[in-house]
Design a protein around this motif. Structure first.
Motif, mmCIF file in Angstrom:
data_model
loop_
_atom_site.group_PDB
_atom_site.id
_atom_site.type_symbol
_atom_site.label_atom_id
_atom_site.label_comp_id
_atom_site.label_asym_id
_atom_site.label_seq_id
_atom_site.Cartn_x
_atom_site.Cartn_y
_atom_site.Cartn_z
ATOM 1 N N ILE A 155 2.230 16.935 -14.730
ATOM 2 C CA ILE A 155 1.449 16.812 -13.493
ATOM 3 C C ILE A 155 0.359 15.758 -13.653
ATOM 4 N N GLY A 156 -0.343 15.769 -14.786
ATOM 5 C CA GLY A 156 -1.376 14.765 -15.022
ATOM 6 C C GLY A 156 -0.815 13.357 -15.069
ATOM 7 N N ASN A 157 0.342 13.175 -15.691
ATOM 8 C CA ASN A 157 0.972 11.853 -15.728
ATOM 9 C C ASN A 157 1.372 11.383 -14.336
ATOM 10 N N CYS A 158 1.928 12.269 -13.538
ATOM 11 C CA CYS A 158 2.345 11.884 -12.184
ATOM 12 C C CYS A 158 1.152 11.491 -11.324
ATOM 13 N N VAL A 159 0.046 12.224 -11.448
ATOM 14 C CA VAL A 159 -1.155 11.880 -10.679
ATOM 15 C C VAL A 159 -1.686 10.510 -11.087
ATOM 16 N N CYS A 160 -1.783 10.258 -12.384
ATOM 17 C CA CYS A 160 -2.311 8.974 -12.865
ATOM 18 C C CYS A 160 -1.404 7.815 -12.475
ATOM 19 N N LEU A 161 -0.086 8.000 -12.595
ATOM 20 C CA LEU A 161 0.843 6.937 -12.216
ATOM 21 C C LEU A 161 0.799 6.669 -10.717
ATOM 22 N N LEU A 162 0.613 7.712 -9.907
ATOM 23 C CA LEU A 162 0.505 7.509 -8.463
ATOM 24 C C LEU A 162 -0.775 6.763 -8.107
ATOM 25 N N VAL A 163 -1.876 7.078 -8.776
ATOM 26 C CA VAL A 163 -3.133 6.366 -8.515
ATOM 27 C C VAL A 163 -2.990 4.890 -8.884
ATOM 28 N N LEU A 164 -2.358 4.608 -10.031
ATOM 29 C CA LEU A 164 -2.172 3.224 -10.452
ATOM 30 C C LEU A 164 -1.238 2.466 -9.518
ATOM 31 N N SER A 165 -0.116 3.088 -9.176
ATOM 32 C CA SER A 165 0.889 2.385 -8.370
ATOM 33 C C SER A 165 0.441 2.197 -6.925
ATOM 34 N N SER A 166 -0.247 3.175 -6.362
ATOM 35 C CA SER A 166 -0.709 3.024 -4.979
ATOM 36 C C SER A 166 -1.812 1.983 -4.855
ATOM 37 N N ALA A 167 -2.509 1.708 -5.950
ATOM 38 C CA ALA A 167 -3.526 0.651 -5.936
ATOM 39 C C ALA A 167 -2.950 -0.719 -6.259
ATOM 40 N N LEU A 168 -1.663 -0.788 -6.646
ATOM 41 C CA LEU A 168 -1.070 -2.077 -7.028
ATOM 42 C C LEU A 168 -1.023 -3.092 -5.893
ATOM 43 N N PRO A 169 -0.625 -2.735 -4.645
ATOM 44 C CA PRO A 169 -0.666 -3.744 -3.574
ATOM 45 C C PRO A 169 -2.063 -4.304 -3.338
ATOM 46 N N VAL A 170 -3.073 -3.435 -3.323
ATOM 47 C CA VAL A 170 -4.454 -3.910 -3.131
ATOM 48 C C VAL A 170 -4.894 -4.749 -4.327
ATOM 49 N N PHE A 171 -4.520 -4.337 -5.519
ATOM 50 C CA PHE A 171 -4.844 -5.072 -6.739
ATOM 51 C C PHE A 171 -4.234 -6.473 -6.717
ATOM 52 N N SER A 172 -2.957 -6.577 -6.345
ATOM 53 C CA SER A 172 -2.271 -7.877 -6.329
ATOM 54 C C SER A 172 -2.853 -8.800 -5.263
ATOM 55 N N ARG A 173 -3.161 -8.254 -4.092
ATOM 56 C CA ARG A 173 -3.720 -9.101 -3.022
ATOM 57 C C ARG A 173 -5.155 -9.489 -3.325
ATOM 58 N N THR A 174 -5.916 -8.616 -3.963
ATOM 59 C CA THR A 174 -7.305 -8.947 -4.295
ATOM 60 C C THR A 174 -7.375 -10.068 -5.330
ATOM 61 N N LEU A 175 -6.450 -10.071 -6.285
ATOM 62 C CA LEU A 175 -6.438 -11.127 -7.312
ATOM 63 C C LEU A 175 -5.783 -12.412 -6.836
ATOM 64 N N GLY A 176 -5.200 -12.411 -5.634
ATOM 65 C CA GLY A 176 -4.567 -13.625 -5.136
ATOM 66 C C GLY A 176 -3.199 -13.884 -5.729
ATOM 67 N N LEU A 177 -2.555 -12.868 -6.295
ATOM 68 C CA LEU A 177 -1.213 -13.066 -6.845
ATOM 69 C C LEU A 177 -0.193 -13.319 -5.751
ATOM 70 N N THR A 178 -0.475 -12.907 -4.523
ATOM 71 C CA THR A 178 0.398 -13.142 -3.387
ATOM 72 C C THR A 178 -0.447 -13.357 -2.141
ATOM 73 N N ARG A 179 0.139 -14.042 -1.163
ATOM 74 C CA ARG A 179 -0.518 -14.255 0.131
ATOM 75 C C ARG A 179 -0.070 -13.245 1.172
ATOM 76 N N PHE A 180 0.784 -12.309 0.776
ATOM 77 C CA PHE A 180 1.265 -11.315 1.713
ATOM 78 C C PHE A 180 0.143 -10.334 2.014
ATOM 79 N N ASP A 181 -0.295 -10.317 3.263
ATOM 80 C CA ASP A 181 -1.417 -9.460 3.650
ATOM 81 C C ASP A 181 -1.001 -7.989 3.667
ATOM 82 N N LEU A 182 -1.984 -7.129 3.487
ATOM 83 C CA LEU A 182 -1.742 -5.689 3.418
ATOM 84 C C LEU A 182 -1.413 -5.138 4.801
ATOM 85 N N LEU A 183 -0.413 -4.265 4.835
ATOM 86 C CA LEU A 183 0.043 -3.684 6.099
ATOM 87 C C LEU A 183 -0.491 -2.271 6.263
#
Length: 489
Positions: free
Chosen positions: A393-421
């Motif tokens: 359960i702890g692993n699933c929670v941590c992985l979900l927090v990391l993965s759900s922040a990945l789109p915001v993380f990638s757009r904030t660093l400028g790795l892509t120009r695809f805007d958040l939906l």
């Protein structure tokens, strides 16, 4: 009686069929992810927890495992969300009138973003706390033993936790933005509470990615080195195998005949030494069976690819920092509708889009490696067929927090120009220039520091081992000097 408007009916019918098609596609995608995650979790779960004498405990663990599988499937979907959107845009640009890809449109992509956001909220706020309290519950005192009594206790605990969290969010919102409109919006649970709470969780996830990703980028070199066969310039594998087999046979004789020597033997220490020798012999056998191309070309190419990907990530972030100072359009923002197939989100076209996807996956893998390598979360590292339910359960929670922040993380660093939906672009802190600028600068600085410190030390150690300098005898100056009495004698 008025005649029916066939044009309106045809439009409504077409819209209905499009919605049904999107639901079927989303269901098939989620079912595929769910099956993959179920196979993955089955490999790591502890079988003893599902075959207990008490049927209630086994049932509780099975229900908790299904909830964890659902959460992990949502986490995997959040990882694939941004790469799937980028690839879909390039496919629609390349084949705009192809009949077989008409199902791939902006409405489907936007719906997937909304579904991932909704189920991420549901998993983090309700499902995972329910799974944890469910596995730890025993039922109220005086109630009948069984699964139903545990469900009652879990629901009560979850309601109390929900009230506590909502109260904390209400107080924090009132302190941060104390005006009449904000106070009125606090009473809107669905439109304000959940997006605001998820915004806070996503911000914590982005901060966690900021810490774990540079550490993981530095650790990727050593992890890849353990998985691949390293080249050795001055080394005799046959001699090492002979010595390893000789030492293993000697230890085996000492373990089998513990009374043959008058000295007391530490059997646990001998077993650990034997296990280490067997592991070393297996690695030597693997290196001996490896081809010359795999031994002398695979490892350098892998190290070169890692170095290129890491350097390219730092370079893109550095360019994005300059763009933030010059152009306001470089700030991350959200868009309401997905206008796919109109313009490429990379200046290099399809090749740039592929590079963006590769970098996003690489940074996600690096963040997971850094997460499990950090001293704070190292105890959460799962073990094959030996991971407790609470640890899953702890692993699933941590992985979900990391993965759900990945789109915001990638757009904030400028790795892509695809805007958040969808609601991913509604986070208030994304419009703060100072937060975004400092985040980019901190990522570039931490990544460069970790690479310079770790990579140079790893290269130096590998060169020493490659030339066999680690097997040289110790210098004479390393021994303690003789006493004055011995020197006079």
């Amino acid at each position: 009686m008025e005649a029916p408007d066939y044009e309106v009916l045809s439009v409504r019918e077409q819209l209905f069929h499009e919605r049904i098609r999107e639901c079927i596609i989303s269901t098939l995608l989620f079912a595929t992810l769910y099956i993959l995650c179920h196979i993955f979790l089955t490999r790591f779960k502890k079988p003893a927890e599902f075959t207990t004498v008490d049927d209630a405990d086994a049932t509780v663990n099975k229900i908790a495992l299904e909830l964890c599988t659902f959460t992990l499937a949502i986490a995997l979907g959040a990882v694939l969300l941004l790469p799937f959107s980028i690839i879909s845009n390039e496919v629609l640009l390349s084949l705009p009138r192809n009949y077989y890809i008409q199902w791939l449109n902006g409405s489907l992509i936007h719906g997937l973003w909304n579904l991932v956001f909704l189920f991420s909220n549901l998993s983090l706020i309700f499902l995972m706390p329910f799974a944890y309290f469910f596995t730890e519950s025993e039922g109220f005192a005086g109630s009948r033993k069984g699964v139903l009594g545990r469900v009652y206790e879990t629901v009560v605990m979850l309601m109390l936790l929900t009230l506590l969290v909502l109260g904390m969010v209400w107080v924090a919102s009132a302190i941060v933005d104390n005006n009449k409109a904000s106070r009125e919006s606090l009473y809107d649970f669905w439109e304000y509470y959940l997006p605001y709470l998820y915004s806070c969780i996503s911000f914590l996830g982005v901060l966690l990615l900021l810490v774990c990703t540079p550490l993981g980028l530095a650790r990727m070199f050593s992890v890849t080195g353990k998985l691949l066969v390293k080249p050795r310039l001055l080394e005799d594998l046959e001699e090492q195998l002979y010595c390893s087999a000789f030492e293993e046979a000697a230890l085996t004789r000492r373990i089998c005949n513990p009374t043959s020597c008058w000295l007391p033997l530490d059997m646990e220490l001998l077993h650990r030494q034997l296990l280490a020798l067997q592991t070393q012999r297996v690695l030597l056998e693997k290196r001996r069976k490896a081809s010359a191309w795999q031994r002398n070309l695979g490892y350098p190419l892998a190290m070169l690819c890692l170095l290129v990907l890491t350097g390219l990530s730092v370079l893109i972030v550095a360019i994005h920092i300059l763009e933030l100072l010059i152009d306001e359009a470089a700030m991350p923002r959200g868009m309401q509708g997905a206008s796919l197939g109109q313009v490429s989100f990379s200046k290099l076209g399809s090749f740039g889009a592929v590079v963006q996807v590769v970098l996003i996956f690489y940074l996600m893998v690096s963040s997971v490696v850094g997460f499990y390598s950090s001293p704070l979360f190292r105890s959460l590292r799962p073990r094959c067929h030996d991971t407790a339910m609470t640890q899953i359960i702890g692993n699933c929670v941590c992985l979900l927090v990391l993965s759900s922040a990945l789109p915001v993380f990638s757009r904030t660093l400028g790795l892509t120009r695809f805007d958040l939906l969808g609601d991913f672009g509604r986070f208030n802190w994304l419009g703060n220039f100072y937060i975004v600028f400092l985040y980019n600068a901190a990522f570039a600085g931490l990544t460069t520091l970790c690479l310079v410190k770790t990579f140079t030390a790893a290269v130096r150690a590998e060169l020493i081992r490659a030339f066999g300098l680690d097997r040289l005898p110790l210098p004479v100056s390393g021994f303690p000097r003789a006493s004055r009495k011995t020197q006079h004698q």
